[in-house]
Design an enzyme around this catalytic site. Sequence first.
Site, PDB file in Angstrom:
ATOM      1  N   ASP A  46       0.827  -1.197   0.000  1.00  0.00           N
ATOM      2  CA  ASP A  46       0.000   0.000   0.000  1.00  0.00           C
ATOM      3  C   ASP A  46       0.869   1.258   0.000  1.00  0.00           C
ATOM      4  O   ASP A  46       1.867   1.339   0.728  1.00  0.00           O
ATOM      5  CB  ASP A  46      -0.898  -0.020   1.249  1.00  0.00           C
ATOM      6  CG  ASP A  46      -1.873   1.132   1.297  1.00  0.00           C
ATOM      7  OD1 ASP A  46      -2.704   1.231   0.386  1.00  0.00           O
ATOM      8  OD2 ASP A  46      -1.814   1.932   2.256  1.00  0.00           O
ATOM      9  N   GLU A  48       1.500  -0.209  -5.108  1.00  0.00           N
ATOM     10  CA  GLU A  48       0.629   0.910  -5.454  1.00  0.00           C
ATOM     11  C   GLU A  48       1.493   2.165  -5.560  1.00  0.00           C
ATOM     12  O   GLU A  48       1.898   2.742  -4.547  1.00  0.00           O
ATOM     13  CB  GLU A  48      -0.448   1.102  -4.386  1.00  0.00           C
ATOM     14  CG  GLU A  48      -1.394   2.252  -4.696  1.00  0.00           C
ATOM     15  CD  GLU A  48      -2.293   2.621  -3.517  1.00  0.00           C
ATOM     16  OE1 GLU A  48      -3.394   3.137  -3.765  1.00  0.00           O
ATOM     17  OE2 GLU A  48      -1.876   2.411  -2.356  1.00  0.00           O
TER      18      GLU A  48
END
Length: 551
Positions: free
Chosen positions: A204, A240
């Site tokens: 993330d 990401e």
Amino acid sequence: MRLTDTSDLWWKTAVFYNLDVKTYLDTDDDGVGDLRGLAQRLDHLAELGVTCLWLAPFYPSPQRDNGYDIQDYYGVDPRYGTLGDMVEVLRTAHDRGMRVIVDLVVNHTSDQHPWFQEARTSPDSRYRHFYQWRDDVPDDAPASMFPDAEDGVWRFDETAGQYYKHSFYRHQPDLATDHPEVREEIAKVLGFWLELGIDGFRVDAVPFLIDGDGGPEHEYLRTLRGYVSRRRGAAMLLGEVNLPYDEQLAFFGDSDGDELTMQFDFVANQRLYLALARQDAAPLRDALLSRPAIALGNQWGNFVRNHDELTLDQLSADERDEVFEAFAPEKGQRIHDRGITRRLPSMLEGDPRRIRMVYSLIFSLPGAPVLYYGEEIGMGEDPRVTGSRAAVRTPMQWTDAAGAGFSDADPDDMVAQVVAGGFAPQHINVSQQRHDPGSFLRFVQELIRTYRAAPEIGWGELAILDQPHSCVLAHSVTSELGMLVAAHNFAPDGRTFRIDVLGADEGWRVVSLLGDDPAPVTLDEGGFDVELGGYGHQWWRVIRPGERRIA
């Protein structure tokens, strides 16, 4: 490196499927999806053709940010089940040939995490240096990622008597990932889940993960990648990284790709929506032409939608306004001044031609496709939820029952409301589409089957093919495994054109791939004629002399 040396690089040709346990299937009717429900639905994913399941955070959490505010990295939220249930999901998935990756969220924790609670108590606490503290707010503090929710990234804590940094929400204090003890704890988290059988991690907010006081620390990403590879040889990191290509490329690492294994292609995703708004393929074509080359062991993740807002922050203000006007004309359909809270089918007003064209395109582009749960049946968002990411985080629609086959709980007790309106489960559900050979579910299933039979898409090189229409994107993907050609029409009316096959010679053949009866195509002087209807799409296999490919 030759292709014969890369048998462990499974992600090159994987089909990823992202879901949130709490909205997938509720087996005890408490209104919250659970791991037992997920285990029961793995056959649906295997039948669809999914080869890698990506699980959103399922860890204990106050649930103030959809589980991304983690309170314990080593557990399962009791509402979803137990670690034993997680092991059963892993065993069942692996038995069906599916890998499983989970979210690694270590830029921040919940403010309820024991580390932060202990850090607040004293400057001398061992955990004080697990977070980033200051006596005052720096003059060069960056703007918040959520300017409509937070007025900055530094928050004063009365108990600690100092400001702590939070790149996202105030209840998510940033970890000091440049500190050796924090890195040691992160390594333990990785090792724990790898030991249980996890096949990798979706990392993330990567640019924030490595944003310590010393600036970007790519050495840390190399360390993480090396640790993961040592603990489980075929494990991977899917990152990401929502940045322009030139900045994004650095997160793959050196020429051997020794940092992130895969990255989502946010640039092409955002240019896709601009192309859809204009009914002109040029914005996407330009993005693909500028997509940088990556190491053989790396891969791009191609996607239509994800679990957050459809971010448009890499478009210019004018371009963003074009997309807003086309697909989010109402203010409640927008968020953070940069994103859209809707799913693709509702944005395209349910037009099956356009929707199918988009998914055909995504599966045909070099890389690995990533699906968000419900995309396989054309789910929409809940129009009653405005200005929130929660609009697309609704219960999976299994049947036309009141609870969508997700749960028999009272609607007031469910973790989210079932979608209402034209995309409600009465109109869109798995059960109905499984028995309809012309359904969108069957279409996606056929796309996945065709993609998996065309490994050149994962391994090959992209070429944009010349043809006279700006509304058409024609491309090829070529490797020693084969050649695929595809064409997609962004306009509502048909187009006719010729495609010249690169390198075509005597004895080459072309066969159309999509549809029930793939037909041979006449290859004349190295090319062939194409007729695409409005929003039409097609793939072709180029069969070279000596190849024994099955059309």
